[in-house]
Design a protein around this motif. Sequence first.
Motif, PDB file in Angstrom:
ATOM      1  N   HIS A  38       0.860  -1.300  -0.129  1.00 53.62           N
ATOM      2  CA  HIS A  38      -0.072  -0.323   0.148  1.00 53.62           C
ATOM      3  C   HIS A  38       1.293   1.560  -0.146  1.00 53.62           C
ATOM      4  O   HIS A  38       0.260   2.523  -0.332  1.00 53.62           O
ATOM      5  CB  HIS A  38      -0.997  -0.032   0.798  1.00 53.62           C
ATOM      6  N   ARG A  42       0.872   7.138   1.790  1.00 54.72           N
ATOM      7  CA  ARG A  42      -0.265   6.817   1.450  1.00 54.72           C
ATOM      8  C   ARG A  42      -1.287   6.753   2.555  1.00 54.72           C
ATOM      9  O   ARG A  42      -2.156   6.791   2.685  1.00 54.72           O
ATOM     10  CB  ARG A  42      -1.331   5.851   0.419  1.00 54.72           C
ATOM     11  N   TRP A  43      -0.398   5.825   3.014  1.00 55.38           N
ATOM     12  CA  TRP A  43      -0.692   4.803   4.517  1.00 55.38           C
ATOM     13  C   TRP A  43      -0.927   6.581   5.371  1.00 55.38           C
ATOM     14  O   TRP A  43      -1.959   6.637   6.395  1.00 55.38           O
ATOM     15  CB  TRP A  43      -0.207   3.713   5.286  1.00 55.38           C
ATOM     16  N   PHE A  45      -0.811   9.732   4.661  1.00 54.66           N
ATOM     17  CA  PHE A  45      -2.704  10.570   4.305  1.00 54.66           C
ATOM     18  C   PHE A  45      -3.602  10.275   4.850  1.00 54.66           C
ATOM     19  O   PHE A  45      -4.557  10.890   5.440  1.00 54.66           O
ATOM     20  CB  PHE A  45      -1.747  10.433   3.093  1.00 54.66           C
ATOM     21  N   GLU A  46      -3.540   8.934   4.549  1.00 50.68           N
ATOM     22  CA  GLU A  46      -5.120   8.482   5.298  1.00 50.68           C
ATOM     23  C   GLU A  46      -5.431   8.448   6.492  1.00 50.68           C
ATOM     24  O   GLU A  46      -6.561   8.303   7.368  1.00 50.68           O
ATOM     25  CB  GLU A  46      -4.715   6.894   4.571  1.00 50.68           C
ATOM     26  N   GLN A  47      -4.077   8.524   7.454  1.00 49.43           N
ATOM     27  CA  GLN A  47      -4.449   8.599   9.328  1.00 49.43           C
ATOM     28  C   GLN A  47      -5.034  10.000   9.267  1.00 49.43           C
ATOM     29  O   GLN A  47      -5.126  10.450  10.202  1.00 49.43           O
ATOM     30  CB  GLN A  47      -3.166   8.279   9.153  1.00 49.43           C
ATOM     31  N   SER A  49      -6.360  13.251   8.552  1.00 47.41           N
ATOM     32  CA  SER A  49      -7.994  14.497   8.593  1.00 47.41           C
ATOM     33  C   SER A  49      -7.784  15.993   8.009  1.00 47.41           C
ATOM     34  O   SER A  49      -7.247  16.807   9.237  1.00 47.41           O
ATOM     35  CB  SER A  49      -8.648  15.220  10.390  1.00 47.41           C
ATOM     36  N   ASN A  70       0.689  11.487  -2.449  1.00 53.45           N
ATOM     37  CA  ASN A  70      -1.025  11.499  -2.961  1.00 53.45           C
ATOM     38  C   ASN A  70      -1.409  13.090  -3.523  1.00 53.45           C
ATOM     39  O   ASN A  70      -2.416  13.976  -3.693  1.00 53.45           O
ATOM     40  CB  ASN A  70      -1.158  11.865  -1.653  1.00 53.45           C
ATOM     41  N   ARG A  73      -4.612  13.452  -4.877  1.00 52.93           N
ATOM     42  CA  ARG A  73      -5.719  13.657  -3.927  1.00 52.93           C
ATOM     43  C   ARG A  73      -5.670  14.802  -2.910  1.00 52.93           C
ATOM     44  O   ARG A  73      -6.027  14.574  -0.813  1.00 52.93           O
ATOM     45  CB  ARG A  73      -6.346  12.410  -3.232  1.00 52.93           C
ATOM     46  N   TYR A 154       1.158  15.754  13.756  1.00 52.27           N
ATOM     47  CA  TYR A 154       1.142  13.364  13.749  1.00 52.27           C
ATOM     48  C   TYR A 154       2.316  13.638  13.470  1.00 52.27           C
ATOM     49  O   TYR A 154       3.625  14.151  12.376  1.00 52.27           O
ATOM     50  CB  TYR A 154       0.275  13.350  12.082  1.00 52.27           C
ATOM     51  N   TYR A 207       2.154   0.636  11.705  1.00 58.04           N
ATOM     52  CA  TYR A 207       1.785   0.212  10.404  1.00 58.04           C
ATOM     53  C   TYR A 207       2.883  -1.147  10.137  1.00 58.04           C
ATOM     54  O   TYR A 207       4.326  -1.003  10.600  1.00 58.04           O
ATOM     55  CB  TYR A 207       3.153   1.411   8.973  1.00 58.04           C
ATOM     56  N   THR A 264      -0.889  10.581  17.142  1.00 55.18           N
ATOM     57  CA  THR A 264      -1.319  11.773  16.706  1.00 55.18           C
ATOM     58  C   THR A 264      -1.333  11.848  18.393  1.00 55.18           C
ATOM     59  O   THR A 264      -1.842  11.472  19.121  1.00 55.18           O
ATOM     60  CB  THR A 264      -2.575  10.863  16.138  1.00 55.18           C
TER      61      THR A 264
END
Length: 267
Positions: A38, A42-43, A45-47, A49, A70, A73, A154, A207, A264
């Motif tokens: 993955h 990208r991982w 970025f997905e964590q 908000s 990314n 997006r 982050y 991860y 986080t």
Amino acid sequence: MSRIRNTDPGYLLGHQYRDSSNLEARMELHERFSTNHHGWPRWVFEQMSLVPGTHVLELGSGTAALWQANRERLPIACTITLSDLSPGMQRAAREQLGPLANRFDWAIVDAQAIPYDAQSFDVVIANHMLYHVPDRDVAIGEIRRVLRADGVLYAATNGEAHLCEMDELLFASAPEARRGDAAEHFSLENGEAQLRRHFSRAVVTRYPDSLEVTTPETLLRYLLSTSARDLLNEQRLSQMHARIAAEIAASGAFHVTKATGLFTAFV
């Protein structure tokens, strides 16, 4: 693998991160041989908000790999400032982003003295960089200062077992080498306590990943990109190449543990 260079600004700016070549050698190993397909950027970025209108500051943004991976997006109507202590790294990032570089604001920033007003950002990102900061408590306090009341940090880092097989490989050929000290400075194991001095809560998400390396040269390029380079003469490199090749021949790959994740932290 020296214990004094990891947070030495002179070494970091003058040698390790003078330009992007050392970082790119390490990224190549992970990009080619990570078992989690993955992908780390990208991982990460997905964590996060990132809603429209978010003001973002990335510290130690390096080659802007997070945003390169990314591109399709990027959040709408967000103000994103990419900062690094190294002008050479920023030049490389701008070149690699191409026209997309205009989507970002750029700044040379020391995390121990962030040159922005209090409560300027909704999000601060520190991706594998806090262990390089000489005074992390000051830097984390600065991050807290520039975050708004509902802001989030982050902060990515590694764990104590990260790449342990590569350390063992190095020690076998260069017994005087020392284990890198990043895990002592800011790790998955001790990072929460450091963050809690300035943030109300910090949680870690790991991860899942490892390396299955099938070309000795890529792994050796990684080691040559670190401070261990000074210890690696032709004879030692040949010894390590033979050990890696033997494991690949016996089991199909040289297997390496990865321990990495993302904190986080909430104001």
